[in-house]
Design an enzyme around this catalytic site. Structure first.
Site: not given
Length: 258
Positions: A66, A109, A112, A132
């Site tokens: 991200a 992300g 994901e 993360e």
């Protein structure tokens, strides 16, 4: 195609391509890019000329996580009011097959997003992970849930707690990646597989996807009931009649998605 800022889109031989296109930041996922990916997925899901959707990244990586700069100063109220993860939930409602081609990094992300697709083809030099924890947070767009469903509790915790990178070979052995491909052949092999799906009956693909997704998330009895309903439903389709007639006549079927 439609005018997007952070992605590139195209359609060739009924395969729609969505390319993450922020190569200067290894395709870090800002909120604008996520919204564009979801919009493109939904656009192609509605397009009758598209049978399969292929997701990939430009440059040196699929997506290296991200955009941390974008969220570093956010607080819980910002997340509650803006609900940025609601966009991610819409991926699960796309009915057509989504094939993800991963090269380089698929982290945070990016991992994901890959896991939200139906199938991953990976370069054998790719790497996956959820780093993360190393910045004091955790996945928030489905990473803990999808990884645990695929790997089980113990293996999922290993990767989520340490933030270590998983090699493409490990991802393949875990069953996260369907194919490992040499980097120079990744897109060619992924597109060839997508083209195979183009020639399959679209209604069957759609209802098989629904049944398999239900198998992942629901008790066996509920999944069996849905499987049976979808099996019966396909006997109302022209493709079922054509497929069985072609089998009897020993010829290639001509499926029309009806």
């Amino acid at each position: 195609m439609s005018d997007f800022t952070f992605i590139r889109t195209s359609v060739k031989e009924q395969v729609a391509s969505i390319e993450l296109n922020r190569p200067e930041v290894l395709n870090a996922l800002n909120r604008g890019m996520v919204r564009e990916v979801i919009s493109a997925l939904e656009m192609f899901d509605r397009d009758e000329d598209v049978k399969v959707i292929l997701l990939s990244g430009t440059g040196r990586a699929f997506a290296a996580g991200a955009d941390i700069d974008e969220m570093a100063d956010d607080g819980p109220i910002d997340f509650e009011m803006n609900n940025p993860f609601a966009d991610w939930d819409r991926i699960a409602r796309v009915k057509k097959p989504i094939i993800c081609a991963v090269h380089g990094f698929a982290l945070g992300g990016g991992f994901e997003l890959a896991l939200a697709c139906d199938m991953i083809f990976a370069s054998d030099t790719a790497s996956f992970g959820f780093p993360e924890v190393n910045i004091g947070v955790m996945p928030g767009a489905g990473g803990t849930q999808r990884l645990t469903k695929l790997l089980g509790k113990t293996h999922a915790l290993r990767w989520l707690w340490t933030g270590d990178k998983m090699t493409a070979r490990q991802a393949y052995e875990y069953g996260l990646a369907a194919r490992l491909v040499a980097p120079e052949l990744l897109m060619e092999e992924t597109e060839a597989f997508a083209q195979r799906l183009v020639n399959q009956p679209p209604l069957s693909l759609r209802l098989i996807k629904e049944a398999v997704d239900t198998a992942v998330d629901q008790p066996l009895d509920e999944g069996m009931q849905l499987e049976r309903k979808n099996f019966y439903l396909l006997f109302a389709s022209e493709d079922q009649k054509e497929g069985m007639k072609a089998f009897i006549e020993k010829r290639r079927p001509n499926f029309k998605g009806k």
